[in-house]
Design a protein around this motif. Structure first.
Motif, PDB file in Angstrom:
ATOM      1  N   ASN A 235       0.823  -1.202   0.000  1.00 19.82           N
ATOM      2  CA  ASN A 235       0.000   0.000   0.000  1.00 19.82           C
ATOM      3  C   ASN A 235       0.858   1.252   0.000  1.00 19.82           C
ATOM      4  O   ASN A 235       0.548   2.241  -0.653  1.00 19.82           O
ATOM      5  CB  ASN A 235      -0.941   0.003   1.214  1.00 19.82           C
ATOM      6  CG  ASN A 235      -2.159  -0.870   0.991  1.00 19.82           C
ATOM      7  OD1 ASN A 235      -2.578  -1.077  -0.132  1.00 19.82           O
ATOM      8  ND2 ASN A 235      -2.717  -1.392   2.068  1.00 19.82           N
ATOM      9  N   ARG A 236       1.964   1.214   0.759  1.00 18.56           N
ATOM     10  CA  ARG A 236       2.854   2.377   0.793  1.00 18.56           C
ATOM     11  C   ARG A 236       3.553   2.555  -0.548  1.00 18.56           C
ATOM     12  O   ARG A 236       3.765   3.680  -0.997  1.00 18.56           O
ATOM     13  CB  ARG A 236       3.891   2.225   1.917  1.00 18.56           C
ATOM     14  CG  ARG A 236       3.325   2.440   3.317  1.00 18.56           C
ATOM     15  CD  ARG A 236       4.442   2.579   4.327  1.00 18.56           C
ATOM     16  NE  ARG A 236       5.288   1.394   4.387  1.00 18.56           N
ATOM     17  CZ  ARG A 236       5.058   0.354   5.198  1.00 18.56           C
ATOM     18  NH1 ARG A 236       4.010   0.364   6.002  1.00 18.56           N
ATOM     19  NH2 ARG A 236       5.871  -0.685   5.203  1.00 18.56           N
TER      20      ARG A 236
ATOM     21  N   ASP B 168       0.879   4.202  -3.884  1.00 10.76           N
ATOM     22  CA  ASP B 168      -0.043   5.193  -3.358  1.00 10.76           C
ATOM     23  C   ASP B 168      -0.552   6.045  -4.519  1.00 10.76           C
ATOM     24  O   ASP B 168       0.252   6.704  -5.199  1.00 10.76           O
ATOM     25  CB  ASP B 168       0.653   6.076  -2.325  1.00 10.76           C
ATOM     26  CG  ASP B 168      -0.256   7.190  -1.833  1.00 10.76           C
ATOM     27  OD1 ASP B 168      -1.212   6.871  -1.115  1.00 10.76           O
ATOM     28  OD2 ASP B 168      -0.030   8.354  -2.205  1.00 10.76           O
TER      29      ASP B 168
ATOM     30  N   ARG C 110       0.625   9.699  -4.705  1.00 11.36           N
ATOM     31  CA  ARG C 110       2.029   9.852  -5.067  1.00 11.36           C
ATOM     32  C   ARG C 110       2.243   9.569  -6.549  1.00 11.36           C
ATOM     33  O   ARG C 110       3.048  10.234  -7.226  1.00 11.36           O
ATOM     34  CB  ARG C 110       2.913   8.942  -4.220  1.00 11.36           C
ATOM     35  CG  ARG C 110       4.406   9.157  -4.487  1.00 11.36           C
ATOM     36  CD  ARG C 110       5.306   8.404  -3.531  1.00 11.36           C
ATOM     37  NE  ARG C 110       5.120   6.974  -3.591  1.00 11.36           N
ATOM     38  CZ  ARG C 110       4.567   6.236  -2.607  1.00 11.36           C
ATOM     39  NH1 ARG C 110       4.155   6.811  -1.495  1.00 11.36           N
ATOM     40  NH2 ARG C 110       4.436   4.931  -2.734  1.00 11.36           N
TER      41      ARG C 110
ATOM     42  N   GLU D 297      -5.838   4.044 -10.414  1.00 16.59           N
ATOM     43  CA  GLU D 297      -6.255   2.982  -9.476  1.00 16.59           C
ATOM     44  C   GLU D 297      -6.291   1.621 -10.157  1.00 16.59           C
ATOM     45  O   GLU D 297      -5.970   0.593  -9.542  1.00 16.59           O
ATOM     46  CB  GLU D 297      -7.618   3.301  -8.852  1.00 16.59           C
ATOM     47  CG  GLU D 297      -7.573   4.312  -7.728  1.00 16.59           C
ATOM     48  CD  GLU D 297      -7.394   5.744  -8.211  1.00 16.59           C
ATOM     49  OE1 GLU D 297      -6.930   6.591  -7.426  1.00 16.59           O
ATOM     50  OE2 GLU D 297      -7.721   6.025  -9.391  1.00 16.59           O
TER      51      GLU D 297
ATOM     52  N   THR E 142      -2.754   0.531 -10.313  1.00 16.42           N
ATOM     53  CA  THR E 142      -2.303   0.284  -8.940  1.00 16.42           C
ATOM     54  C   THR E 142      -2.680  -1.119  -8.482  1.00 16.42           C
ATOM     55  O   THR E 142      -1.853  -1.870  -7.961  1.00 16.42           O
ATOM     56  CB  THR E 142      -2.927   1.323  -7.985  1.00 16.42           C
ATOM     57  OG1 THR E 142      -2.311   2.592  -8.214  1.00 16.42           O
ATOM     58  CG2 THR E 142      -2.733   0.937  -6.531  1.00 16.42           C
TER      59      THR E 142
ATOM     60  N   GLU F 245       7.519   3.040  -8.953  1.00 15.28           N
ATOM     61  CA  GLU F 245       7.264   2.398  -7.658  1.00 15.28           C
ATOM     62  C   GLU F 245       8.001   1.063  -7.554  1.00 15.28           C
ATOM     63  O   GLU F 245       8.451   0.674  -6.479  1.00 15.28           O
ATOM     64  CB  GLU F 245       5.761   2.176  -7.461  1.00 15.28           C
ATOM     65  CG  GLU F 245       4.918   3.439  -7.459  1.00 15.28           C
ATOM     66  CD  GLU F 245       5.104   4.261  -6.199  1.00 15.28           C
ATOM     67  OE1 GLU F 245       4.918   3.707  -5.101  1.00 15.28           O
ATOM     68  OE2 GLU F 245       5.423   5.455  -6.321  1.00 15.28           O
TER      69      GLU F 245
ATOM     70  N   ARG G 166      -6.606  10.419  -1.550  1.00 13.22           N
ATOM     71  CA  ARG G 166      -5.929   9.140  -1.378  1.00 13.22           C
ATOM     72  C   ARG G 166      -6.693   7.980  -2.002  1.00 13.22           C
ATOM     73  O   ARG G 166      -6.436   6.842  -1.711  1.00 13.22           O
ATOM     74  CB  ARG G 166      -5.723   8.863   0.133  1.00 13.22           C
ATOM     75  CG  ARG G 166      -4.663   9.771   0.772  1.00 13.22           C
ATOM     76  CD  ARG G 166      -3.293   9.459   0.203  1.00 13.22           C
ATOM     77  NE  ARG G 166      -2.253  10.267   0.825  1.00 13.22           N
ATOM     78  CZ  ARG G 166      -1.870  11.450   0.417  1.00 13.22           C
ATOM     79  NH1 ARG G 166      -2.457  11.996  -0.641  1.00 13.22           N
ATOM     80  NH2 ARG G 166      -0.914  12.122   1.034  1.00 13.22           N
TER      81      ARG G 166
ATOM     82  N   LYS H 238      -9.897   2.762  -0.724  1.00 13.75           N
ATOM     83  CA  LYS H 238      -9.329   1.437  -0.455  1.00 13.75           C
ATOM     84  C   LYS H 238     -10.447   0.399  -0.304  1.00 13.75           C
ATOM     85  O   LYS H 238     -11.547   0.716   0.081  1.00 13.75           O
ATOM     86  CB  LYS H 238      -8.466   1.472   0.810  1.00 13.75           C
ATOM     87  CG  LYS H 238      -7.217   2.337   0.636  1.00 13.75           C
ATOM     88  CD  LYS H 238      -6.276   1.746  -0.370  1.00 13.75           C
ATOM     89  CE  LYS H 238      -4.865   2.278  -0.283  1.00 13.75           C
ATOM     90  NZ  LYS H 238      -4.682   3.685  -0.330  1.00 13.75           N
TER      91      LYS H 238
END
Length: 276
Positions: A6-7, A10, A13, A38, A41, A80, A273, A276
């Motif tokens: 998750n970090r 993000d 970011r 997303e 991600t 990432e 953010r 989730k």
């Protein structure tokens, strides 16, 4: 989804990375990248397999970005993963850089050269057919924009995918309602995309395309159902998501950042953010 992942992935970011690239390169397609943040991600965090974190590993899954103009979102994911570094990001679109404004298969991690819309999906179909004949369990994800669905090769590819029962193929539609010259309804109405893909023999689901948990659940459900059928995930998204003055404003398909709008866009990301 573990805390470390998750970090690492993000969405705020990664949108910042897109802004940095677009500003450094004085280039366009910001809003087009934001709508798929997303989606990518969740794919990179939870589903795509890269043995030894190698973007060219023989046993990898394939992410085919048919919507090649959204490539900055994929570059953000590659940063990432450590496949790109800060120098790569700041050098985007500049003389001597390998990172261009459209997906280019010469860059490790990018599977296709795309941007001529409608063709990347058929390349993904071909990859899936090859993997099926090799008898592997590798998966192929093809990300397409809703605007490119008015291209004939998309539907030729869909027919082939269903005919060959390519159940390791998933097409993910970024349904943001826009294309370069206007809304998809104005340019060429697409109708019910879920019904269309179902009529072509796909197992189909719709999802809110900025809700990470819902995207993950939908992908897992599609893989768990209907063996022998290709999959289609219709993701309802917002073009420009994350920066209010860009959201659903199609001018940001081709608008470049200046010093003021860059600062404003970065500031707008702070409270965002995702879901989730």
């Amino acid at each position: 989804m573990d805390n470390e992942s998750n970090r690492r992935f993000d969405p705020a970011r990664m949108r910042r990375t897109v802004l940095e690239m677009a500003y450094a390169g004085s280039t366009v397609h910001i809003a087009c990248a934001f709508s798929i943040i997303e989606l990518l991600t969740v794919l990179y965090r939870c589903h795509l397999r890269y043995p030894d974190n190698d973007p060219r590993a023989d046993g990898r899954d394939y992410l085919v970005l048919s919507k090649g103009h959204g490539v900055m979102a994929q570059y953000a994911c590659m940063r990432e993963l450590g496949w790109l570094n800060d120098i790569d990001i700041q050098g985007y679109f500049k003389d001597g850089s390998d990172l261009k404004g459209l997906s280019d298969s010469r860059v490790p991690g990018l599977e296709v050269t795309s941007g001529s819309l409608g063709h990347g999906f058929s390349v993904g179909v071909g990859i899936a057919l090859g993997l099926q004949r090799q008898g592997t369990d590798q998966k192929v994800y093809a990300v397409v924009g809703d605007g490119e669905l008015n291209e004939g090769p998309i539907w030729e590819g869909a027919l082939i995918a269903a005919h060959h029962k390519l159940d390791q193929l998933m097409v993910i539609v970024d349904k943001n309602g826009f294309q370069a010259m206007g809304t998809t309804d104005d340019v060429l109405a697409l109708g019910d995309l879920s019904a269309k893909f179902a009529s072509f023999g796909f197992e189909t689901l719709e999802v809110e395309g900025h809700n990470e948990a819902a995207i993950d659940a939908a992908i897992r459900h599609l893989w768990a159902t209907s063996p022998g059928k290709p999959k289609a995930l219709i993701a309802r998204t917002v073009k420009g998501k994350g920066v209010p003055f860009m959201e659903s404003d199609n001018r940001w398909h081709y608008t470049r950042l200046n010093a003021d709008t860059f600062v404003q866009a970065v500031a707008a990301l702070a409270p965002f953010r995702g879901s989730k």
